[in-house]
Design an enzyme around this catalytic site. Structure first.
Site, mmCIF file in Angstrom:
data_model
loop_
_atom_site.group_PDB
_atom_site.id
_atom_site.type_symbol
_atom_site.label_atom_id
_atom_site.label_comp_id
_atom_site.label_asym_id
_atom_site.label_seq_id
_atom_site.Cartn_x
_atom_site.Cartn_y
_atom_site.Cartn_z
ATOM 1 N N LYS A 50 -106.931 -46.158 -9.779
ATOM 2 C CA LYS A 50 -108.124 -46.297 -8.971
ATOM 3 C C LYS A 50 -108.823 -44.950 -8.774
ATOM 4 C CE LYS A 50 -105.829 -49.765 -6.108
ATOM 5 N NZ LYS A 50 -105.289 -49.978 -4.733
ATOM 6 N N ASP A 107 -109.220 -38.782 -12.764
ATOM 7 C CA ASP A 107 -109.484 -38.042 -11.526
ATOM 8 C C ASP A 107 -108.886 -36.643 -11.577
ATOM 9 O OD1 ASP A 107 -106.857 -39.014 -11.506
ATOM 10 O OD2 ASP A 107 -106.976 -39.881 -9.501
ATOM 11 N N ASP A 110 -102.574 -33.515 -13.767
ATOM 12 C CA ASP A 110 -101.497 -32.784 -13.101
ATOM 13 C C ASP A 110 -100.443 -32.450 -14.164
ATOM 14 O OD1 ASP A 110 -99.714 -31.743 -11.292
ATOM 15 O OD2 ASP A 110 -99.381 -33.578 -10.177
ATOM 16 N N PHE A 159 -101.308 -30.750 -3.078
ATOM 17 C CA PHE A 159 -101.611 -32.175 -3.143
ATOM 18 C C PHE A 159 -102.964 -32.413 -2.480
ATOM 19 C CE2 PHE A 159 -101.457 -36.694 -2.346
ATOM 20 C CZ PHE A 159 -101.015 -37.139 -3.589
ATOM 21 N N ASP A 166 -106.105 -40.400 -3.576
ATOM 22 C CA ASP A 166 -105.462 -40.945 -2.374
ATOM 23 C C ASP A 166 -104.095 -40.332 -2.108
ATOM 24 O OD1 ASP A 166 -104.108 -42.194 -4.632
ATOM 25 O OD2 ASP A 166 -103.218 -43.546 -3.153
HETATM 26 P P1 IMP Z 1 -99.992 -36.732 -14.055
HETATM 27 O O1 IMP Z 1 -99.420 -37.822 -14.902
HETATM 28 O O2 IMP Z 1 -98.916 -35.868 -13.430
HETATM 29 O O3 IMP Z 1 -101.029 -35.886 -14.779
HETATM 30 O O4 IMP Z 1 -100.684 -37.383 -12.799
HETATM 31 C C1 IMP Z 1 -101.557 -38.414 -12.974
HETATM 32 C C2 IMP Z 1 -101.989 -39.094 -11.732
HETATM 33 O O5 IMP Z 1 -101.246 -38.735 -10.550
HETATM 34 C C3 IMP Z 1 -103.423 -38.726 -11.415
HETATM 35 O O6 IMP Z 1 -104.337 -39.477 -12.190
HETATM 36 C C4 IMP Z 1 -103.498 -39.053 -9.943
HETATM 37 O O7 IMP Z 1 -103.766 -40.427 -9.755
HETATM 38 C C5 IMP Z 1 -102.119 -38.697 -9.430
HETATM 39 N N1 IMP Z 1 -102.130 -37.331 -8.854
HETATM 40 C C6 IMP Z 1 -101.668 -36.185 -9.402
HETATM 41 N N2 IMP Z 1 -101.867 -35.137 -8.576
HETATM 42 C C7 IMP Z 1 -102.491 -35.633 -7.473
HETATM 43 C C8 IMP Z 1 -102.980 -35.030 -6.247
HETATM 44 O O8 IMP Z 1 -102.912 -33.822 -5.986
HETATM 45 N N3 IMP Z 1 -103.552 -35.898 -5.369
HETATM 46 C C9 IMP Z 1 -103.675 -37.238 -5.591
HETATM 47 N N4 IMP Z 1 -103.247 -37.826 -6.711
HETATM 48 C C10 IMP Z 1 -102.658 -37.034 -7.646
HETATM 49 MG MG MG Z 2 -105.106 -41.379 -11.645
#
Ligand code: IMP
Ligand code: MG
Length: 188
Positions: A50, A107, A110, A159, A166
């Protein structure tokens, strides 16, 4: 407006890192880049729900030209704020991407593990080209070397919530992006 927002911060938000104006500047810049790069071509924005829904809504209006949108929803197995890299598709695209130019709209990047999975999955469907647009890029956190052509803002390793992002479904409606007080994690 910004002063009012900052004065009215929910107590769990310890600071604003990107205000509305900074976000809108970044969105406009990416919109111009995409407009230029896809001039005379059709592009499909694949929005990852979302978190990216507000970014996509603003981005699509910043792109001049032929643009279509569709949505995917994915879920990372694993708990809380950490991505495990094991991704499950909760909602798939309604349209075929075969032979089309697509841009994945995210969005935040990370660990990059969610995106790595999505790229592999979508590439196997035979698109003409595939690029990534992310609003936020957490510096130094990537565990994979996925290439992201359009990056909005470089984000500190904290974070963050707001503008679609969210914590346990809260704070998506903030028009700025702020850091959630780690103590608030226990509140929920
Ligand atoms: P990744 O797979 O670690 O790159 O993270 C992917 C998903 O985790 C992102 O698309 C976000 O939905 C969520 N996410 C990662 N870091 C944050 C943060 O700092 N705040 C909120 N959501 C996060
Ligand atoms: Mg996401």
């Amino acid at each position: 407006m910004q002063d009012q927002e900052e004065r009215a911060l929910p107590p769990e938000i310890c600071k604003v890192i990107f205000n509305e104006e900074q976000i809108q500047e970044a969105v406009a810049r990416i919109g111009e880049q995409i407009t230029r790069d896809y001039a005379g071509q059709k592009v499909l924005l694949v929005t990852v729900l979302k978190g990216a829904f507000i970014f996509m809504a603003d981005l699509v209006r910043a792109i001049k030209g032929h643009v279509e949108i569709d949505f995917m929803a994915v879920s990372s197995y694993g708990s809380g704020a950490k991505s495990s890299g094991v991704v499950r598709i909760i909602k798939d695209l309604n349209v075929s991407v075969e032979g089309r130019h697509i841009i994945i709209v995210e969005d935040i990047l990370d660990s990059g593990l969610t995106l790595k999975y999505l790229l592999k999955n979508l590439k196997s469907r035979g698109p003409l080209s595939i690029e990534v647009a992310t609003l936020l890029f957490k510096e130094g956190k990537q565990q994979t070397n996925v290439h992201c052509k359009y990056v909005g803002l470089i984000c500190p390793d904290e974070f963050v919530v707001g503008y679609g992002l969210d914590y346990e479904e809260n704070y998506r409606n903030l028009s700025y992006i702020g850091v959630l007080d780690p103590e608030a994690y226990e509140v929920f």
